[in-house]
Design an enzyme around this catalytic site. Structure first.
Site, PDB file in Angstrom:
ATOM      1  N   HIS A  19      14.996  13.523   7.984  1.00 27.87           N
ATOM      2  CA  HIS A  19      15.995  14.485   8.506  1.00 27.87           C
ATOM      3  C   HIS A  19      16.659  13.940   9.766  1.00 27.87           C
ATOM      4  CE1 HIS A  19      17.287  18.866   8.989  1.00 27.87           C
ATOM      5  NE2 HIS A  19      17.838  18.219  10.009  1.00 27.87           N
ATOM      6  N   HIS A  72      20.880  13.558  11.675  1.00 27.70           N
ATOM      7  CA  HIS A  72      22.330  13.790  11.608  1.00 27.70           C
ATOM      8  C   HIS A  72      23.012  12.526  12.122  1.00 27.70           C
ATOM      9  CE1 HIS A  72      22.045  18.290  11.151  1.00 27.70           C
ATOM     10  NE2 HIS A  72      20.812  17.986  11.538  1.00 27.70           N
ATOM     11  N   GLN A  99      27.844  22.884   8.988  1.00 27.87           N
ATOM     12  CA  GLN A  99      27.306  23.256  10.311  1.00 27.87           C
ATOM     13  C   GLN A  99      27.764  24.633  10.780  1.00 27.87           C
ATOM     14  OE1 GLN A  99      25.214  21.407  13.144  1.00 27.87           O
ATOM     15  NE2 GLN A  99      25.150  23.620  13.006  1.00 27.87           N
ATOM     16  N   HIS A 158      18.925  23.761   6.263  1.00 30.51           N
ATOM     17  CA  HIS A 158      18.468  24.139   7.595  1.00 30.51           C
ATOM     18  C   HIS A 158      18.104  25.622   7.481  1.00 30.51           C
ATOM     19  CE1 HIS A 158      20.305  20.437   8.940  1.00 30.51           C
ATOM     20  NE2 HIS A 158      19.962  20.676  10.202  1.00 30.51           N
ATOM     21  N   GLU A 174      16.104  28.186  11.614  1.00 32.70           N
ATOM     22  CA  GLU A 174      15.917  27.360  12.817  1.00 32.70           C
ATOM     23  C   GLU A 174      16.229  28.216  14.043  1.00 32.70           C
ATOM     24  OE1 GLU A 174      18.567  24.049  13.378  1.00 32.70           O
ATOM     25  OE2 GLU A 174      17.249  23.099  14.840  1.00 32.70           O
ATOM     26  N   ASP A 223      15.728  14.309  13.499  1.00 28.71           N
ATOM     27  CA  ASP A 223      16.843  15.244  13.596  1.00 28.71           C
ATOM     28  C   ASP A 223      17.998  14.623  14.385  1.00 28.71           C
ATOM     29  OD1 ASP A 223      18.097  17.601  12.922  1.00 28.71           O
ATOM     30  OD2 ASP A 223      17.095  18.840  14.409  1.00 28.71           O
TER      31      ASP A 223
HETATM   32  N1  17E Z   1      22.607  21.248  13.702  1.00 33.27           N
HETATM   33  C1  17E Z   1      21.740  22.266  13.518  1.00 33.27           C
HETATM   34  O1  17E Z   1      22.129  23.323  12.984  1.00 33.27           O
HETATM   35  N2  17E Z   1      20.475  22.123  13.892  1.00 33.27           N
HETATM   36  C2  17E Z   1      20.060  21.003  14.452  1.00 33.27           C
HETATM   37  N3  17E Z   1      18.782  20.886  14.817  1.00 33.27           N
HETATM   38  C3  17E Z   1      20.954  19.921  14.673  1.00 33.27           C
HETATM   39  C4  17E Z   1      22.234  20.092  14.267  1.00 33.27           C
HETATM   40  C5  17E Z   1      20.502  18.668  15.321  1.00 33.27           C
HETATM   41 FE   FE2 Z   2      19.027  19.204  11.512  1.00 34.25          FE
END
Ligand code: 17E
Ligand code: FE2
Length: 420
Positions: free
Chosen positions: A56, A58, A151, A214, A217, A313
């Site tokens: 994982h 980006h 995103q 995702h 989170e 990440d």
């Molecule tokens: N975008 C997101 O939604 N969550 C993350 N941990 C990162 C980007 C790095």
């Molecule tokens: Fe991520």
């Protein structure tokens, strides 16, 4: 058999073995191989391991820290806002240069399999175009999987905003993304979050893709999209093709709900990814004391027999200004934060960045050190996994597609005077 490369005196699964490679394939593994090869390397008893799997990251935002500004609050949400500004200035060359620089950093430290998310809630799909080119450019030495990741959410566009993120994600898949991503906890409502998960499964089924979402989170104990992902995985039969990334809210669920959920998760058989370096820094930001760790229940998921893997990440981006590309840093952080300090537990954390990661990426038979498999392996200046986690030693050799890709000498300490 005419080997092109032989590695002598390797420590592999606690045995001392020679490994013979012909072309890009492992052709023999035995204590003392009689055969010879034009290139032979004495590994001198160092630890030989399958390469690290970065499950994982980006890459589109990697190495942009401070552009246009630093993340002062340290939250996920400020990171998203900074990235929203930075992505206005993306070019394919900008994405390609940074992604390749990050991949070289990772490969030089033993990572040869990478899954990267790429933001597709950006009207020109510039980041995707850049990463698709990179996937092709690097395929001779590192395997890159791309997840189409919205995103800003799939359903967050204003009424007449165009094009819609829902259309962009489908276009990204048609253009060649390997997996469908999502961010249900960042959709505008819980209902939209659920709808986004259904849409992700619909796209994955339509185009025969993997899924990596995702998911939850956030520290909010009411964020419960994991149960939706798990239910869809079970009902569609996609199961091991599905991954829930982060799931940090699982660390905040009450134990009664967590017990029920764990049973469902076992039935669905999905994969999990934790990103301990960044989860510990992004989460817990609204807590005073006691302060939550903001990690999913890694140890309990592993104990339940579920597949858990690990990722960075970020490497120097709007969400996390640190990051080295060294998976031993990630493993070490997992051991600490998840309190997996038993010997078996530490070995399991190492496996989360190797074999378990390979399972998450659906690499199947193309991964691992065995006769007939592609010759991808690394040598660590170390005696075993525990020692490697504790000392984070140099990866002395990276062998990719049957050839030595990188050699790195361990630092040498030279005392300049006698001390007692
Ligand atoms: N975008 C997101 O939604 N969550 C993350 N941990 C990162 C980007 C790095
Ligand atoms: Fe991520």
């Amino acid at each position: 058999m005419t080997p092109t490369l032989i590695l002598r005196n390797c420590t592999l699964d606690h045995a001392r073995l020679d490994i013979a490679i012909e072309g890009d394939t492992i052709i023999a593994i035995a204590p003392h191989l009689e055969m010879t090869a034009p290139t032979e390397i004495d590994i001198s008893g160092q630890l030989v391991s399958p390469p690290f799997v970065e499950s994982h990251i980006h890459l589109d935002s990697a190495l942009t820290v401070g552009q246009p500004r630093h993340n002062q609050s340290g939250t996920l949400f400020e990171g998203i806002e900074i990235w929203r500004d930075r992505k206005q200035t993306l070019t394919t060359d900008d994405v390609k240069h940074r992604a390749i620089a990050a991949l070289k950093l990772m490969a030089s430290q033993g990572t040869l399999f990478v899954r990267s998310h790429v933001d597709v809630s950006e009207p020109n799909l510039t980041a995707l175009e850049g990463l698709l080119e990179v996937r092709d450019l690097v395929k001779g030495w590192i395997t890159l999987q791309i997840v189409a990741f919205p995103q800003d959410g799939i359903y967050s566009n204003p009424k007449n905003g165009s094009p819609k993120n829902d259309e962009l994600i489908e276009e990204a898949i048609i253009l060649g993304a390997d997996a469908v991503g999502g961010i249900p906890h960042y959709e505008l409502t819980r209902e939209d979050g659920v709808r986004s998960v259904h849409r992700i499964f619909e796209l994955a089924e339509k185009y025969n893709r993997l899924i990596d979402i995702h998911c939850d989170e956030i520290d909010d104990d009411q964020s419960r999209f994991l149960e939706v992902v798990s239910a869809c995985a079970l009902q569609t039969g996609l199961q091991e093709k599905v991954t829930a990334s982060h799931t940090t809210a699982f660390g905040s669920y009450n134990d009664a709900y967590a017990l029920k959920l764990m049973g469902f998760l076992k039935r669905s058989g999905i994969n999990f990814i934790a990103n301990p370096l960044i989860n510990i820094t992004l989460q817990g930001r609204t807590d005073t004391y006691p302060k939550r760790r903001g990690l999913t229940r890694v140890k309990e998921l592993w104990q339940a027999g579920l597949n858990v893997s690990l990722g960075h990440d970020c490497i120097q981006d709007p969400w996390y200004g640190l990051g080295t590309g060294n998976m031993l840093d990630v493993i070490s952080m997992a051991v600490h934060l998840c309190q997996m300090t038993g010997l078996e537990e530490m070995d399991a954390c190492y496996d989360m960045a190797t074999t378990h990661g390979a399972r998450t990426l659906n690499l199947q038979d193309s991964y691992g050190i065995a006769v007939g498999k592609p010759a991808n392996l690394i040598v660590l200046d170390s005696s075993d996994k525990y020692d490697a986690i504790r000392r984070r030693p140099t990866v002395s050799h990276v062998i990719s597609r049957g050839q030595v890709l990188v050699e790195t000498a361990s630092p040498q300490v030279k005392w300049q005077r006698d001390v007692d």
